[in-house]
Each structure stands twice: as structure tokens, then as C-alpha cells.
Design a protein around this motif. Structure first.
Motif, mmCIF file in Angstrom:
data_model
loop_
_atom_site.group_PDB
_atom_site.id
_atom_site.type_symbol
_atom_site.label_atom_id
_atom_site.label_comp_id
_atom_site.label_asym_id
_atom_site.label_seq_id
_atom_site.Cartn_x
_atom_site.Cartn_y
_atom_site.Cartn_z
ATOM 1 N N LYS A 25 0.818 -1.070 -0.044
ATOM 2 C CA LYS A 25 0.007 -0.003 0.052
ATOM 3 C C LYS A 25 0.790 1.418 0.077
ATOM 4 C CE LYS A 25 -3.310 2.449 2.863
ATOM 5 N NZ LYS A 25 -4.509 2.382 3.787
ATOM 6 N N GLY A 27 -1.199 4.170 -0.931
ATOM 7 C CA GLY A 27 -2.199 5.048 -0.903
ATOM 8 C C GLY A 27 -3.613 4.628 -0.962
ATOM 9 N N VAL A 313 -3.675 12.979 7.759
ATOM 10 C CA VAL A 313 -2.905 11.598 7.601
ATOM 11 C C VAL A 313 -2.854 11.591 6.057
ATOM 12 C CG1 VAL A 313 -3.057 8.898 7.530
ATOM 13 C CG2 VAL A 313 -4.175 10.292 9.421
ATOM 14 N N MET A 345 4.523 11.281 4.715
ATOM 15 C CA MET A 345 5.633 11.107 4.159
ATOM 16 C C MET A 345 5.710 11.626 2.921
ATOM 17 S SD MET A 345 6.267 7.117 4.195
ATOM 18 C CE MET A 345 7.505 7.290 3.081
ATOM 19 N N ASP A 373 -0.025 2.604 9.845
ATOM 20 C CA ASP A 373 -1.415 2.314 9.776
ATOM 21 C C ASP A 373 -1.936 2.635 11.354
ATOM 22 O OD1 ASP A 373 -3.466 1.411 8.303
ATOM 23 O OD2 ASP A 373 -3.476 -0.231 9.732
HETATM 24 P P1 ADP Z 1 -4.555 8.998 -1.488
HETATM 25 O O1 ADP Z 1 -4.856 7.587 -2.216
HETATM 26 O O2 ADP Z 1 -4.315 9.895 -2.540
HETATM 27 O O3 ADP Z 1 -3.135 9.011 -0.804
HETATM 28 P P2 ADP Z 1 -6.779 8.555 -0.184
HETATM 29 O O4 ADP Z 1 -7.445 9.545 1.006
HETATM 30 O O5 ADP Z 1 -7.432 7.968 -0.821
HETATM 31 O O6 ADP Z 1 -5.567 9.176 -0.377
HETATM 32 O O7 ADP Z 1 -6.166 7.302 0.819
HETATM 33 C C1 ADP Z 1 -4.992 7.403 1.769
HETATM 34 C C2 ADP Z 1 -4.913 6.253 2.371
HETATM 35 O O8 ADP Z 1 -3.255 5.896 2.778
HETATM 36 C C3 ADP Z 1 -5.670 6.022 3.622
HETATM 37 O O9 ADP Z 1 -5.944 4.515 3.799
HETATM 38 C C4 ADP Z 1 -4.684 6.785 4.864
HETATM 39 O O10 ADP Z 1 -5.119 6.295 5.779
HETATM 40 C C5 ADP Z 1 -3.534 6.018 3.984
HETATM 41 N N1 ADP Z 1 -2.121 6.788 4.472
HETATM 42 C C6 ADP Z 1 -1.636 7.759 4.000
HETATM 43 N N2 ADP Z 1 -0.551 8.486 4.399
HETATM 44 C C7 ADP Z 1 -0.239 7.641 5.543
HETATM 45 C C8 ADP Z 1 0.750 7.544 6.587
HETATM 46 N N3 ADP Z 1 1.611 8.300 6.593
HETATM 47 N N4 ADP Z 1 0.532 6.319 7.497
HETATM 48 C C9 ADP Z 1 -0.595 5.347 7.341
HETATM 49 N N5 ADP Z 1 -1.270 5.560 6.424
HETATM 50 C C10 ADP Z 1 -1.360 6.522 5.550
#
Ligand code: ADP
Ligand code: GLC
Length: 506
Positions: A25, A27, A313, A345, A373
Motif C-alpha cells: 500500500k 495510498g 494523514v 511522508m 497504519d
Molecule cells: P491517496 O490515495 O491520494 O493517498 P486517500 O485518502 O484515498 O488518498 O487514501 C490514503 C490512504 O493512505 C488512507 O488509507 C490513509 O489512511 C493512508 N495513509 C496515507 N498516509 C499514511 C501514513 N503516513 N501512514 C499510514 N497511512 C497513511
């Protein structure tokens, strides 16, 4: 969206994806491809998922290496990969992971410590062919191949060309655009590497500005195109939102629909989330305060029940508009009592700026650079407000997770944010969050001030906003039903039952 009643109700679907939660993962794409197959399977469809086996994926006894090698037909000859099977957690959907060390043994998906992997075109081009050859390996022919973003953009091109005369050539293809910013530009040599016909190197196929665009190829060649919210489906047909691809998206407008993402409530649920100190739900919000306390302790904020915490986040990239937040932090620190926590990040200047605020405004501004997470869940559960000042946002899952956890979104009115957050109305306390229009510090500051005012002056409205957010149905059921319609529509088009926008002639 158009609704078609298909002659055969159940569909065989191959989902081809560069990311799938919880294994790989970066995003929200991963969350979608982790959840959608389960929701489709629950409707009775036969779904399989294929993803590369990255070096960072930890394998336990639930991972099954398959003895039979997967032969992948490339332009330069056959290459052999190994297939691992792993059921997606909480389902019976089979995930197939392609092990091929030259391309995937490195831990990262797209970029390492030194930036974007320079062979990403070959990595994902190879993966695209491997995913299709996997169907022959399985002796299982899908009705629909559903691909996601630029890394898999060449799959529909392959179906229309090198696989056209095979049983797989009958399959309809769906390209879902999660983010049009990344278009998979690469060198012309990818054509020979993948064994694609040279005539594809034309502006009405895969050529773009003298290079190859994998996403453009997918847009031209897929049977149908979806994107992840209705508003974004409109935006990408315009010159700003389309980022250079608007004309061809307008050309294919009759085959393009927006299907709003859902959230997987078996995984994102404050009643069951182990990352929270105590469960809560809309009928009993009191334990949410314990999450706020735990959040403050974990990140080093002063804990004061009467002081609101705004959470972020996010990937720290220009898309997310966090430079807009950066610009107003000193003013927010001076003129308000708000506290902030940022988890993310990405671009080094943003990482540096937010880390600097952490030092400078200790106790009121906390930053954690990295991907975590459990920390993300604590922010969704413990913050009072959730900030997404995105410049563009195809759908956004963060605001939906926040609402599911009783945290009120403060977002820019764009893309999926506009489709999922209903503006607060003081007259009747309706709505689910706070929205602003301009991508400017002034507008964001105004929205934060508005939310602060309500927080301090109308606690009963805040409680109602939390409840409204939590009561919404963001489950995948609705989206999976919408995708089912798209699949049937695509199958009918592919089989010539309904007419398609014609593909450009060869
Ligand atoms: P994008 O796919 O454009 O990054 P979204 O809001 O659709 O934006 O999804 C982001 C996902 O990634 C979510 O599940 C969010 O919790 C997770 N996420 C983003 N940054 C972090 C991080 N630094 N640590 C943990 N989860 C993250
Ligand atoms: C992309 C988009 C985001 C969307 C996600 C899942 O990464 O930036 O808005 O929610 O994909 O579709």
C-alpha cells in the motif's frame, strides 16, 4: 450512471493492480483493490486479484507458492515467474502475487530512497503481460479485466492487440483512474520489450509527446473507463483537471463514469479497531475522548479536552495542498488555540517544514514522518477535525474514514471531497463537515476558524455533525453494485450487443 440488465448476472472478473491492502500500500488505491473484490464476491461474482510480489510483503503459512512456473511472453522471449497464492483477508477471494526478482524483490512499489525507479515502465509492463498470461496459467478466462491507474494501462492495449486472437481477447476491459497526475510516460523501447505492435506508436493509441503514455493507452483501448467520484469524472474532462488528457477523455466521455469509492467497514470501524483504546459508535461517543487522550500522548500534544485537535494523514505531495496549511501554521499558532497532528511522508520540503513546526510549537503541533497504519487510525479516532485542503482529490478515503470515526472533515470542495462531505448549516445543524473553495491560505484559515467557532460555541452541533458522519453508509455494497453495472455494460459493448464509441482505426 447507465443501468443495463445483463443476460448473465454473474461475472468473472480479474482485478489487475499494482497495490492491494493490506499487503502492498502506498495510498487509497490499495484500500480500493483490497475491499472491492470482497464486495464483488459477496454479490456472487467470481473474482481474482493479481498484484506483484514486492520484497516488502511478508509471507507466512497462508502464502502458497505454486509449483508450476508462469511463462510470460515478452518481446525479447519468454521469461519465467513464480506465482504465490494468498486469500484476501476476510474473504475467499484468491490473490495471485507475481514473484520476479529482477523487478519486484526490492521493497518499494514505485520509488526508493533515491526516487522513482527508473525501470518502472518495464516493471509494470512486464507485470501487465504476466497478469494476462496468468489467465492461461490458471485456465480461467475472465469476462472482464479491471485495471487500475497507469501501471496497468497497457493491459487493455494488450487485450486489443497481442491477445486479440486468443480466448482472452473476448474479455472486456475497465480502466479505473484513481489519479490522473501519474501517466506512466516512458521510452518508445517499451513497445519492443513487451512485444507490442509498432503501429501503436501513434497519438491516437499510446504515443504522447514523442514518448509512450501507459495511461493514455489505457484510456484509448479500455472498453469502459471509470474514475473514483462523479465530480472527478467531470473535472478530468476539463483542461485543469485533465492534466493533458482532457481531450481524449472528452472523446471517450460516453464510456466514462464516476463510481464513488466505499470504505471497508470490517477493517475501518471504531467499534472494532484495535488501534483505539476503547470502542465507540454514534450511539455512545463518550469513549472517543479516550482516543483523543491516547492520540495526544502518543504524538506529544498537550491533552486538553476543551482544545480541538486537527489531524492530517496524508501523502505529503502537492496534490494534497499541505503547503497551503504550512503557510498558515504560524498564524494559526498565534491567533487560535487549535492543535495539530500531521502523519505523512513525501516531499522533503514538506517533511522538513512540518518537522520544524513540531520542534517550534512543541505540545501544540506534532508531526510524525513515516507510514504507520496504527498511528493513522489513532488520528482518525482521536482527532476532533480532519484536514484535507487538497488541490485535487479524485475521491479521498481519509475524509470517509474520519467521518466513520466521528471526526469532522474540513476539506476543499473538489473531486470526491465535494461528493462525500455535506457542508455544515448553522440554521439546522445539518451537514457532515466544513468546506472551502479556493486553494489559498486565506480560505483554509477561514474554514478552520469557522469550525473552531462552532466547536467552542455550539458543542451540541459538533455532536450532531459527528453523528451525521458516522451514520452515513459508505460501505462498498453500493459501489460494488455500481461496478457490476459497469462490468455488464462493458461486456455487452465488447460483445457488440450495444454500440461503443468507436476506437480509433488502426
Ligand atoms: P491517496 O490515495 O491520494 O493517498 P486517500 O485518502 O484515498 O488518498 O487514501 C490514503 C490512504 O493512505 C488512507 O488509507 C490513509 O489512511 C493512508 N495513509 C496515507 N498516509 C499514511 C501514513 N503516513 N501512514 C499510514 N497511512 C497513511
Ligand atoms: C488516489 C487518489 C485518491 C483516491 C484513491 C483511491 O490515490 O488520490 O483521491 O481516494 O486513489 O481511489
Amino acid at each position: 450512471m447507465k443501468v443495463y440488465i445483463a443476460p448473465t448476472p454473474l461475472v468473472k472478473i480479474l482485478i489487475v493492480t499494482p497495490e492491494v491492502a493490506p499487503f502492498a500500500k502506498v495510498g487509497g488505491l490499495a484500500d480500493v483493490t483490497g475491499a472491492l473484490p470482497k464486495a464483488l464476491a459477496a454479490l456472487g461474482h467470481d473474482v481474482k486479484v493479481v498484484c506483484p510480489l514486492y520484497g516488502s510483503i511478508r509471507r507466512d503459512s497462508q502464502w502458497h507458492p505454486q509449483g508450476k512456473p508462469l511463462s510470460v511472453q515478452m518481446g525479447t522471449g519468454v521469461r519465467y515467474a513464480r506465482v504465490w497464492e494468498r486469500v484476501l483477508p476476510g474473504s475467499e477471494v484468491s490473490g495471485y502475487f507475481i514473484e520476479y526478482d529482477e523487478f519486484f524483490s526490492r521493497p518499494e512499489i514505485y520509488e526508493g530512497p533515491w526516487g522513482w525507479h527508473s525501470d518502472n515502465d518495464r516493471r509494470f509492463g512486464f507485470f501487465s503481460r504476466a497478469a494476462l498470461d496468468l489467465c492461461f496459467w490458471m485456465d480461467w478466462m475472465p469476462d472482464v479485466v479491471h485495471v487500475h491507474d497507469w501501471p496497468t494501462g497497457l493491459v487493455p492495449v494488450m487485450l486489443n492487440t497481442v491477445y486479440a486472437g486468443t480466448p482472452l481477447g473476448r474479455a472486456a476491459s475497465i480502466l479505473t483512474i484513481h489519479n490522473i497526475q501519474h501517466q506512466g510516460y516512458c521510452d518508445h523501447s517499451i513497445i519492443g520489450f513487451l512485444g507490442l505492435p509498432e503501429w501503436l506508436f501513434r497519438a491516437d493509441h499510446i504515443e504522447a509527446m514523442g514518448a509512450v503514455s501507459m495511461l493514455k493507452g489505457g484510456i484509448f483501448h479500455s472498453t469502459k473507463i471509470t474514475t473514483v467520484s462523479p465530480t472527478y469524472a467531470q473535472e478530468i474532462q476539463g483542461p485543469i483537471g485533465g492534466q493533458g488528457l482532457n481531450s481524449i477523455l472528452s472523446f471517450r466521455a460516453a464510456d466514462l463514469v464516476g463510481v464513488l469509492n466505499g470504505i471497508d467497514t470490517s477493517v475501518w470501524n471504531p467499534r472494532t479497531d484495535k488501534a483505539l483504546p476503547a470502542p465507540f459508535w454514534h450511539g455512545d461517543l463518550a469513549p472517543k475522548e479516550l482516543s483523543k487522550k491516547a492520540l495526544c500522548e502518543k504524538f506529544g500534544l498537550n491533552y486538553r479536552p476543551e482544545t480541538p485537535v486537527y489531524g492530517v494523514v496524508s501523502r505529503l505531495f502537492g496534490q494534497k495542498g499541505l503547503d497551503i496549511l504550512r503557510g498558515i501554521v504560524p498564524r494559526l499558532m498565534q491567533e487560535t488555540d487549535a492543535q495539530f497532528v500531521v502523519l505523512g511522508m513525501g516531499e522533503s520540503d514538506l517533511e522538513y517544514a512540518f518537522s520544524d513546526f513540531h520542534g517550534r510549537y512543541g505540545g501544540r503541533f506534532a508531526t510524525w514522518i513515516g507510514f504507520d497504519d496504527a498511528r493513522a487510525r489513532l488520528i482518525y479516532g482521536g482527532a476532533d477535525f480532519f484536514l484535507m485542503p487538497s488541490r485535487f482529490e479524485p475521491c479521498g478515503l481519509g475524509q470517509m474514514y474520519a467521518m466513520a470515526y466521528g471526526t469532522i472533515p474540513v476539506v476543499r470542495r473538489t473531486g470526491g471531497l465535494a461528493d462525500t462531505v455535506r457542508p455544515y448549516n448553522e440554521a439546522d445543524a445539518s451537514g457532515t463537515g466544513f468546506l472551502f473553495d479556493e486553494a489559498s491560505g486565506e480560505a483554509l484559515f477561514g474554514a478552520i476558524l469557522q469550525s473552531l467557532k462552532v466547536y467552542h460555541e455550539k458543542p451540541d452541533h459538533i455532536r450532531l455533525l459527528r453523528e451525521h458522519g458516522m451514520r452515513q453508509d459508505f460501505t462498498w455494497d453500493t459501489s460494488a453494485a455500481a461496478y457490476t453495472n459497469v462490468y455488464r455494460w462493458a461486456i455487452e459493448t465488447r460483445q457488440g450487443i450495444v454500440s461503443n464509441t468507436p476506437l480509433p482505426a488502426k
